[in-house]
Design an enzyme around this catalytic site. Structure first.
Site, PDB file in Angstrom:
ATOM      1  N   ASN A 206       0.846  -1.192   0.000  1.00 20.68           N
ATOM      2  CA  ASN A 206       0.000   0.000   0.000  1.00 20.68           C
ATOM      3  C   ASN A 206       0.880   1.241   0.000  1.00 20.68           C
ATOM      4  OD1 ASN A 206       0.395   0.994   2.853  1.00 20.68           O
ATOM      5  ND2 ASN A 206      -0.335  -1.076   3.265  1.00 20.68           N
ATOM      6  N   ASP A 279      -4.481  -5.963   5.062  1.00 19.33           N
ATOM      7  CA  ASP A 279      -5.616  -6.710   5.619  1.00 19.33           C
ATOM      8  C   ASP A 279      -5.643  -8.148   5.130  1.00 19.33           C
ATOM      9  OD1 ASP A 279      -6.660  -4.595   7.095  1.00 19.33           O
ATOM     10  OD2 ASP A 279      -7.486  -3.694   5.265  1.00 19.33           O
ATOM     11  N   LYS A 290       8.599 -17.956  -8.960  1.00 17.31           N
ATOM     12  CA  LYS A 290       7.909 -16.823  -9.572  1.00 17.31           C
ATOM     13  C   LYS A 290       6.669 -17.309 -10.338  1.00 17.31           C
ATOM     14  CE  LYS A 290       8.683 -13.138 -12.840  1.00 17.31           C
ATOM     15  NZ  LYS A 290       9.336 -12.892 -14.108  1.00 17.31           N
ATOM     16  N   PHE A 327      -4.854   4.024  14.242  1.00 21.52           N
ATOM     17  CA  PHE A 327      -5.136   4.969  13.157  1.00 21.52           C
ATOM     18  C   PHE A 327      -6.186   4.338  12.261  1.00 21.52           C
ATOM     19  CE2 PHE A 327      -2.329   8.732  12.647  1.00 21.52           C
ATOM     20  CZ  PHE A 327      -1.734   8.660  13.897  1.00 21.52           C
ATOM     21  N   LYS A 341     -14.533   0.972  15.596  1.00 23.47           N
ATOM     22  CA  LYS A 341     -13.244   0.267  15.671  1.00 23.47           C
ATOM     23  C   LYS A 341     -12.653   0.327  17.070  1.00 23.47           C
ATOM     24  CE  LYS A 341     -11.839   0.511  11.130  1.00 23.47           C
ATOM     25  NZ  LYS A 341     -11.253   1.229  10.034  1.00 23.47           N
ATOM     26  N   LYS A 345     -11.929  -3.076  18.957  1.00 15.85           N
ATOM     27  CA  LYS A 345     -10.538  -3.462  19.207  1.00 15.85           C
ATOM     28  C   LYS A 345     -10.099  -3.145  20.643  1.00 15.85           C
ATOM     29  CE  LYS A 345      -9.319  -2.682  14.350  1.00 15.85           C
ATOM     30  NZ  LYS A 345      -8.227  -2.683  13.407  1.00 15.85           N
TER      31      LYS A 345
HETATM   32  O1  C5P Z   1      -9.543  -2.000  10.902  1.00 12.80           O
HETATM   33  P1  C5P Z   1      -8.570  -1.067  10.297  1.00 12.80           P
HETATM   34  O2  C5P Z   1      -7.575  -1.734   9.413  1.00 12.80           O
HETATM   35  O3  C5P Z   1      -9.155   0.140   9.638  1.00 12.80           O
HETATM   36  O4  C5P Z   1      -7.796  -0.489  11.578  1.00 12.80           O
HETATM   37  C1  C5P Z   1      -6.704   0.345  11.451  1.00 12.80           C
HETATM   38  C2  C5P Z   1      -5.867   0.272  12.706  1.00 12.80           C
HETATM   39  O5  C5P Z   1      -5.631  -1.084  13.068  1.00 12.80           O
HETATM   40  C3  C5P Z   1      -4.485   0.868  12.509  1.00 12.80           C
HETATM   41  O6  C5P Z   1      -4.046   1.394  13.736  1.00 12.80           O
HETATM   42  C4  C5P Z   1      -3.654  -0.326  12.093  1.00 12.80           C
HETATM   43  O7  C5P Z   1      -2.297  -0.131  12.417  1.00 12.80           O
HETATM   44  C5  C5P Z   1      -4.287  -1.435  12.898  1.00 12.80           C
HETATM   45  N1  C5P Z   1      -4.280  -2.741  12.213  1.00 12.80           N
HETATM   46  C6  C5P Z   1      -3.669  -3.808  12.817  1.00 12.80           C
HETATM   47  N2  C5P Z   1      -3.657  -5.026  12.219  1.00 12.80           N
HETATM   48  C7  C5P Z   1      -4.256  -5.216  11.026  1.00 12.80           C
HETATM   49  C8  C5P Z   1      -4.918  -4.147  10.414  1.00 12.80           C
HETATM   50  C9  C5P Z   1      -4.908  -2.921  11.026  1.00 12.80           C
HETATM   51  O8  C5P Z   1      -3.104  -3.632  13.901  1.00 12.80           O
HETATM   52  N3  C5P Z   1      -4.226  -6.404  10.468  1.00 12.80           N
END
Ligand code: C5P
Length: 411
Positions: A206, A279, A290, A327, A341, A345
């Site tokens: 990303n 994600d 490859k 974030f 969130k 979380k």
């Molecule tokens: O759910 P989302 O991806 O929008 O959440 C973003 C937050 O969760 C950010 O702080 C990111 O660093 C954290 N995050 C994480 N592990 C993931 C995805 C996102 O800790 N797999």
């Protein structure tokens, strides 16, 4: 560890600024030298470049300088602007808001404290014009390391001699110490993207640059924290003083973060998860060979990566630390989603940014954000990432658990 911009003016005392730079470094500070055109006639920029290991700022109009609008970038990053020696000329410019070179523009552009060590001929120092400028600057909060008496380079004996470098360094250190509100704290910051390998040459990634996370790490360091920086692939130079752990994929980041938070050793007081963690990752991991370009369509099966922040939230349940900050890059109205969130979380604060807004999100030097807690949503206007880092840490500090006994107290 703080970033000090060391302004050097064209007086014979300019050579002593080299010793000041060294003294600041010995006390653990990072120094960025800013030379006026006349200072560069007394001491070459190369001397400062070699000692500070940073490019020396001088000519505001040099090619390249404006690509980063350097006087503005430096202005927002520094914790102290120190001018050694300060000539009558620069004092006049500071007092009157004249900004015709890098140093005078930096003075106007920064909100950091300013410490000035004047040095000039006795009569110049006593002149009502200079005295009025000094008074005006003092009224605005500029602090001074008073010039001493003695033999002056012009042959006179009297007041106007630059203070001793050791006294200048001590005064700078005292001013910096006043803001060390995270002394004795351990802070973990994640930054940058994670990349998920598809095969030995390809990956899913990303656009995160790592700038926001690095700005938070730098601000925490400036406040005296011990900082662990877990960084995904980024080309940025990490802030001096951070302990850096390089990782690549989400799983590796999870292992690095959990080892630091849940492992033995000192308790972590604050975790700021700025990293744009992927994600999804290819199911079954990266292919050993490859992938061949032998078909018109390629279907990849992806599986969810571990949610590191949610894992931290679960781990923290029933404990008093670390404070957890996440974030959330969103589009549209980010507050409702950020709050959802935050609850899911189990974290304390989510910095929500609407990445569709100009000046916000990935890549650039600026950000617009909303700090979302369980009960509040505070909008932070467009500013540099470092400014956002400052506001964020200001809001987080009152939430930190009391310092473990035996830790260095905050001053
Ligand atoms: O759910 P989302 O991806 O929008 O959440 C973003 C937050 O969760 C950010 O702080 C990111 O660093 C954290 N995050 C994480 N592990 C993931 C995805 C996102 O800790 N797999």
């Amino acid at each position: 560890m703080a970033l000090v911009a060391l302004g050097v003016c064209g007086g014979i005392g300019a050579y002593k600024a080299v010793e000041v730079a060294r003294g600041l470094q010995q006390r653990g500070h990072d120094v960025a030298a800013v030379l006026t055109a006349n200072a560069a006639r007394f001491v070459g920029p190369l001397t400062f470049e070699a000692i500070t290991r940073r490019p020396v700022a001088g000519d505001q109009f040099a090619p390249g300088v404006n690509a980063q609008i350097e006087h503005i970038a430096l202005a927002s990053d520094l914790q102290l602007l120190l001018v050694v020696p300060a000539t009558a000329n620069i004092l006049g410019k500071f007092a009157n808001g004249i900004a015709d070179d890098f140093l005078s523009a930096l003075y106007l552009a920064t909100t950091a404290p300013v410490l000035v060590a004047p040095a000039m001929n006795t009569n110049m120092l006593a002149h009502p014009a200079v005295a009025a400028n000094l008074d005006r600057l003092a009224e605005r909060g500029v602090r001074f390391v008073e010039p001493g008496e003695g033999y002056l380079a012009c042959g006179w004996v009297g007041r106007g001699r630059l203070a001793e470098p050791a006294d200048v360094v001590a005064a700078a250190d005292r001013m910096l110490g006043a803001g060390r509100s995270l002394a004795g704290r351990r802070v973990l910051v994640t930054a940058g993207p994670t990349v998920e390998d598809l095969d030995p040459v390809r990956y899913l990634g990303n656009r995160s640059s790592g700038r926001m996370g690095y700005a938070i790490a730098a601000e925490a360091l400036a406040r005296g924290a011990q900082v662990d920086l877990v960084a995904g692939p980024t080309a940025l130079e990490p802030p001096a003083g951070a302990e850096v752990f390089r990782v690549r994929g989400a799983e590796e980041m999870r292992t690095a973060v959990m080892a630091r938070v849940a492992g033995d050793g000192d308790a972590v007081d604050l975790v700021v998860m700025v990293a744009a963690v992927a994600d999804y990752t290819p199911a079954g991991g990266a292919r050993d060979a490859k992938l061949l370009r032998d078909r018109d369509e390629l279907v990849l099966t992806l599986r969810r990566t571990p949610d590191i922040l949610a894992a931290l939230g679960r781990w923290r349940a029933g404990r008093d630390r670390p404070v957890l900050v996440g974030f959330a890059a969103e589009v549209g109205d980010p507050v409702a989603r950020a709050r959802e969130k935050l609850r899911r979380k189990q974290v304390d604060l989510v910095v929500a940014n609407d990445v569709s807004r100009p000046g916000a999100g990935f890549g650039g030097n600026t950000n617009v954000a909303t700090l979302v807690t369980d009960t509040e949503a505070e909008e932070i206007p467009l500013g540099t990432k470092r400014e956002l880092a400052r506001v964020l840490l200001d809001r987080v500090e009152p939430r930190l658990a009391p310092l473990a006994s035996g830790s260095e107290g905050a001053t």
